[in-house]
Design an enzyme around this catalytic site. Structure first.
Site, mmCIF file in Angstrom:
data_model
loop_
_atom_site.group_PDB
_atom_site.id
_atom_site.type_symbol
_atom_site.label_atom_id
_atom_site.label_comp_id
_atom_site.label_asym_id
_atom_site.label_seq_id
_atom_site.Cartn_x
_atom_site.Cartn_y
_atom_site.Cartn_z
ATOM 1 N N ARG A 53 0.796 -1.217 0.000
ATOM 2 C CA ARG A 53 0.000 0.000 0.000
ATOM 3 C C ARG A 53 0.835 1.276 0.000
ATOM 4 O O ARG A 53 0.569 2.207 -0.754
ATOM 5 C CB ARG A 53 -0.929 0.069 1.227
ATOM 6 C CG ARG A 53 -2.230 -0.635 1.060
ATOM 7 C CD ARG A 53 -2.686 -1.176 2.390
ATOM 8 N NE ARG A 53 -1.771 -2.226 2.781
ATOM 9 C CZ ARG A 53 -1.931 -3.502 2.430
ATOM 10 N NH1 ARG A 53 -2.980 -3.861 1.754
ATOM 11 N NH2 ARG A 53 -1.030 -4.431 2.745
ATOM 12 N N THR A 54 1.820 1.336 0.870
ATOM 13 C CA THR A 54 2.528 2.611 1.018
ATOM 14 C C THR A 54 3.245 2.974 -0.280
ATOM 15 O O THR A 54 3.104 4.079 -0.798
ATOM 16 C CB THR A 54 3.518 2.535 2.201
ATOM 17 O OG1 THR A 54 2.797 2.134 3.351
ATOM 18 C CG2 THR A 54 4.163 3.884 2.465
ATOM 19 N N LYS A 82 25.869 -4.302 -2.355
ATOM 20 C CA LYS A 82 27.335 -4.257 -2.417
ATOM 21 C C LYS A 82 27.895 -3.557 -1.188
ATOM 22 O O LYS A 82 29.076 -3.215 -1.141
ATOM 23 C CB LYS A 82 27.785 -3.489 -3.660
ATOM 24 C CG LYS A 82 27.299 -4.048 -4.975
ATOM 25 C CD LYS A 82 27.848 -3.192 -6.109
ATOM 26 C CE LYS A 82 27.131 -3.465 -7.406
ATOM 27 N NZ LYS A 82 27.418 -2.410 -8.401
ATOM 28 N N ARG A 104 11.560 3.690 3.002
ATOM 29 C CA ARG A 104 11.194 2.715 4.052
ATOM 30 C C ARG A 104 12.442 1.918 4.376
ATOM 31 O O ARG A 104 13.168 1.472 3.481
ATOM 32 C CB ARG A 104 10.088 1.790 3.564
ATOM 33 C CG ARG A 104 9.852 0.642 4.533
ATOM 34 C CD ARG A 104 8.598 -0.119 4.238
ATOM 35 N NE ARG A 104 7.405 0.648 4.602
ATOM 36 C CZ ARG A 104 6.182 0.162 4.566
ATOM 37 N NH1 ARG A 104 5.975 -1.091 4.172
ATOM 38 N NH2 ARG A 104 5.152 0.897 4.908
ATOM 39 N N HIS A 132 5.626 5.984 11.396
ATOM 40 C CA HIS A 132 5.088 5.844 10.036
ATOM 41 C C HIS A 132 4.124 7.024 9.829
ATOM 42 O O HIS A 132 2.906 6.848 9.804
ATOM 43 C CB HIS A 132 4.374 4.491 9.927
ATOM 44 C CG HIS A 132 4.061 4.048 8.532
ATOM 45 N ND1 HIS A 132 4.098 4.887 7.434
ATOM 46 C CD2 HIS A 132 3.687 2.821 8.048
ATOM 47 C CE1 HIS A 132 3.765 4.199 6.353
ATOM 48 N NE2 HIS A 132 3.519 2.949 6.700
HETATM 49 C C1 NCD Z 1 2.111 -0.985 8.056
HETATM 50 C C2 NCD Z 1 3.613 -0.871 8.158
HETATM 51 O O1 NCD Z 1 4.337 -1.129 7.183
HETATM 52 O O2 NCD Z 1 4.056 -0.493 9.216
HETATM 53 N N1 NCD Z 1 1.665 -1.205 6.742
HETATM 54 C C3 NCD Z 1 1.343 -0.123 5.984
HETATM 55 O O3 NCD Z 1 2.171 0.726 5.720
HETATM 56 N N2 NCD Z 1 0.073 0.000 5.610
HETATM 57 C C4 NCD Z 1 1.533 -1.948 9.006
HETATM 58 C C5 NCD Z 1 2.055 -3.356 9.033
HETATM 59 O O4 NCD Z 1 2.909 -3.742 8.235
HETATM 60 O O5 NCD Z 1 1.573 -4.102 9.879
#
Ligand code: NCD
Length: 451
Positions: A53-54, A82, A104, A132
């Site tokens: 999703r993100t 590397k 991320r 997040h």
């Molecule tokens: C979340 C995350 O990556 O922290 N997912 C997301 O971004 N929607 C929640 C999760 O992974 O549980």
């Protein structure tokens, strides 16, 4: 012009967040009608951890705004394999390759580090179990759309509160908005101490045991905790709670066990909180919306997917307009009207000493060669401070002044006179001595900085 990053949800004031909601509403009403806003711009997705999703909602958002995307969805296919550092990668990707970076990373504080090396805005799309912020904007936006307000509503946070970064950013934001938070952790997965400390010290909330019997089965195995606003103006927002009894809830926010971050690899999940038809029948949940950042495992049963209270798929779809709002503002394509900014909590650098951060997965440890320890001051006497990357409380017994090269106990009044940028932290006297610091004693009353 200074580059504006989104590393923590605290980087945005409440007024700015409300403006982002209004902007997201505008985008949501016509997702295809804004393809001129970021024309010619490029966002780079640097994902050192899996995402559906993100990453896809950010990329969809940039494409809908008329921009382009570069995507490193699997960093094993890049020079990270590397041995290239995050700092070097970010220097390169921000140098003409892109106009904004969406990052991320599995280490807490990675986005903070990246922001120090990037010449374009860095957006934190999840740093380890730390924060997040864009998921939180999406979650707040959902509450705002569904409930019409955030102030004074009752929100249950359930599941793995210890390792869920979505929970941490969400709890900080809910506290700032004056929402009432009821924590219903799976036993063993309570909010970490550093998050509770921050909620206390920066946002004025006090955790107190709650009577959650009316929540029924979801709270049966856990010691529910109310994060009670202590500021008088916020107390008046305690609308549905009578004393500390949970009466009626506006939203239940479930999270999956974050097994990839559990020290035992997720082997022991205990009695994990679950939500199905039976649990949703509790009277206090009659009007509650059910939220989840997704992906879910089996903490939310598919049998409630069609219940009108279950909004988790709608919640995910709102990720696109809210990320359009974030991208258009951070790239400077849309200017917010609000000038009020959260006073930025100053980050201080520690020049010498050990790295006092106790968190082994903090970026200040995993990428030590590029990181200058940085901290935020929590209190002066006794001196307490939090890591500027991962927010854990720093561990030390002695505090030194880098100009006088003297060390003091953390309770010493002398250290109040030392400028924050001149403080240094030591585990013990031997470490301080090796670094060339002498015991400071009671002092002569003059600041080391003045001498
Ligand atoms: C979340 C995350 O990556 O922290 N997912 C997301 O971004 N929607 C929640 C999760 O992974 O549980």
């Amino acid at each position: 012009m200074t580059v504006r990053h989104l590393v923590s949800i605290d980087d945005l004031s409440l007024a700015e967040i409300r403006e982002l909601f209004a902007l997201a509403d505008r985008f949501a009403s016509d997702l295809r009608g804004h393809a001129d806003l970021c024309r010619g711009m490029i966002s780079a997705s640097l994902f050192y951890e899996p995402s559906t999703r993100t990453r896809l909602s950010f990329e969809s958002a940039m494409l809908r705004l008329g921009g382009g995307v570069l995507t490193a969805a699997d960093m094993r296919s890049t020079s990270a394999s590397k041995g290239e550092s995050l700092a070097d990668t970010v220097r390169v990707v921000s140098g003409g390759y892109s106009d904004v970076i969406v990052l991320r990373h599995p280490s807490e504080g990675a986005a903070r580090l990246a922001s120090m090396y990037s010449s374009v805005p860095v957006i934190n799309a999840g740093d380890g179990s730390h924060e997040h912020p864009t998921q939180t904007l999406c979650d707040l936006y959902n509450l705002w759309v569904e409930r019409g307000r955030i102030e004074g509503i009752e929100v249950v946070l359930a599941g793995d509160l210890r390792y869920s970064r979505t929970i941490h950013s969400f709890a900080y934001a809910l506290a700032r908005f004056g929402a009432n938070v009821i924590c219903v952790p799976t036993p063993g997965f309570e909010l970490p101490d550093y998050v509770v400390q921050r909620l206390r010290e920066e946002f004025g909330v006090e955790p107190q045991r709650a009577d959650a019997s009316r929540l029924g089965d979801i709270a049966a195995r856990s010691d529910a905790v109310y994060l009670t606003p202590q500021k008088p103006h916020q107390l008046s927002l305690f609308t549905h709670a009578r004393g500390l009894t949970v009466e009626r809830v506006d939203a239940v926010y479930m999270t999956r066990p974050q097994t990839e971050r559990h020290p035992d690899g997720g082997r022991n999940l205990g009695d994990y909180v679950r939500l199905g038809k039976h649990q949703l029948a509790a009277e206090s949940l009659r009007d509650a919306v059910v939220m989840h950042p997704l992906p879910r495992r089996d903490e939310i049963s598919a049998e409630i997917d069609d219940d009108p209270r279950s909004i988790y798929f709608k919640q995910a779809s709102r990720g696109v307009p809210i990320r359009m709002a974030i991208l258009s503002v951070l790239t400077g394509s849309v200017k917010l009207e609000t000038t009020s900014r959260v006073p930025e909590s100053r980050l201080h650098r520690t020049a010498l000493g050990d790295n006092p951060c106790p968190n082994p997965t903090c970026i200040s440890r995993t990428e030590a060669r590029h990181v200058h320890p940085a901290y935020k001051l929590a209190s002066r006497a006794p001196l307490r401070a939090h890591c500027g990357y991962c927010s854990h409380e720093l561990q030390f017994t002695l505090v030194g002044c880098t100009t006088s090269r003297r060390v003091y106990g953390r309770d010493s009044l002398e250290i109040r006179k030392i400028r924050p940028d001149h403080l240094s932290f030591f585990a013990d006297a031997a470490v301080a001595q090796t670094a060339g610091f002498e015991p400071g004693g009671a002092g002569d009353g003059r600041s080391a900085d003045e001498q």
